[in-house]
Motif scaffolding. Structure first.
Motif, PDB file in Angstrom:
ATOM      1  N   GLU A  70       0.865  -1.165   0.000  1.00  0.00           N
ATOM      2  CA  GLU A  70       0.000   0.000   0.000  1.00  0.00           C
ATOM      3  C   GLU A  70       0.905   1.218   0.000  1.00  0.00           C
ATOM      4  N   LYS A  72       1.321   5.031   0.081  1.00  0.00           N
ATOM      5  CA  LYS A  72       0.553   6.184   0.549  1.00  0.00           C
ATOM      6  C   LYS A  72       0.359   7.227  -0.551  1.00  0.00           C
ATOM      7  N   GLU A  73       1.380   7.470  -1.348  1.00  0.00           N
ATOM      8  CA  GLU A  73       1.284   8.452  -2.421  1.00  0.00           C
ATOM      9  C   GLU A  73       0.256   8.036  -3.471  1.00  0.00           C
ATOM     10  N   GLN A  74       0.265   6.754  -3.801  1.00  0.00           N
ATOM     11  CA  GLN A  74      -0.715   6.254  -4.769  1.00  0.00           C
ATOM     12  C   GLN A  74      -2.135   6.415  -4.247  1.00  0.00           C
ATOM     13  N   ILE A  75      -2.328   6.151  -2.975  1.00  0.00           N
ATOM     14  CA  ILE A  75      -3.654   6.273  -2.372  1.00  0.00           C
ATOM     15  C   ILE A  75      -4.112   7.728  -2.421  1.00  0.00           C
ATOM     16  N   GLU A  76      -3.216   8.660  -2.113  1.00  0.00           N
ATOM     17  CA  GLU A  76      -3.576  10.084  -2.140  1.00  0.00           C
ATOM     18  C   GLU A  76      -3.920  10.558  -3.554  1.00  0.00           C
ATOM     19  N   VAL A  77      -3.149  10.113  -4.539  1.00  0.00           N
ATOM     20  CA  VAL A  77      -3.431  10.476  -5.937  1.00  0.00           C
ATOM     21  C   VAL A  77      -4.789   9.927  -6.341  1.00  0.00           C
ATOM     22  N   SER A  78      -5.065   8.701  -5.989  1.00  0.00           N
ATOM     23  CA  SER A  78      -6.355   8.085  -6.330  1.00  0.00           C
ATOM     24  C   SER A  78      -7.509   8.837  -5.679  1.00  0.00           C
ATOM     25  N   LYS A  79      -7.348   9.195  -4.417  1.00  0.00           N
ATOM     26  CA  LYS A  79      -8.402   9.927  -3.722  1.00  0.00           C
ATOM     27  C   LYS A  79      -8.645  11.292  -4.365  1.00  0.00           C
ATOM     28  N   TYR A  80      -7.567  11.945  -4.803  1.00  0.00           N
ATOM     29  CA  TYR A  80      -7.709  13.246  -5.465  1.00  0.00           C
ATOM     30  C   TYR A  80      -8.584  13.112  -6.714  1.00  0.00           C
ATOM     31  N   ARG A  83     -12.276  12.638  -6.103  1.00  0.00           N
ATOM     32  CA  ARG A  83     -13.000  13.842  -5.671  1.00  0.00           C
ATOM     33  C   ARG A  83     -13.278  14.814  -6.809  1.00  0.00           C
TER      34      ARG A  83
END
Length: 111
Positions: A70, A72-80, A83
């Protein structure tokens, strides 16, 4: 991706749009929806391409396919990207703001 896609005022949730505003440029609601649909597909391709490029920057390659990392950077990009307004919403906003160029391509039927 076009910067106007990220800086759009397109709604994130479902909204009601006046039909007369949608079909005003063409005089035909079906033609207007068809144009907006094509633009929506273009936006979707642009967004997907950019998302995959950004995710690839953070990719961790490992020979063991059983391990899942997992990042963290990939998760943040995906969440962006989750939205952001949906492509159809952005396309409709562009249509209503007269930002979509379209033209009629007709075959010559004269013999």
């Amino acid at each position: 991706m076009n910067s106007n896609i990220k800086n759009t005022n397109a709604p994130i949730s479902t909204t009601t749009i006046n039909k007369n505003k949608v079909d005003a440029p063409t005089g035909n609601i079906y033609e207007s929806i068809s144009i907006v649909s094509k633009r929506s597909n273009q936006i979707n391709v642009e967004m997907k391409k950019e998302l995959l490029e950004k995710l690839d920057e953070f990719a961790t390659y490992n020979e063991n396919l059983d391990e899942v990392f997992e990042n963290k950077e990939q998760i943040e990009v995906s969440k962006y990207y989750e939205r952001l307004p949906k492509p159809h919403s952005i396309a409709m906003e562009e249509w209503l703001d007269d930002k979509i160029y379209y033209r009629h391509t007709q075959e010559n039927t004269e013999d």
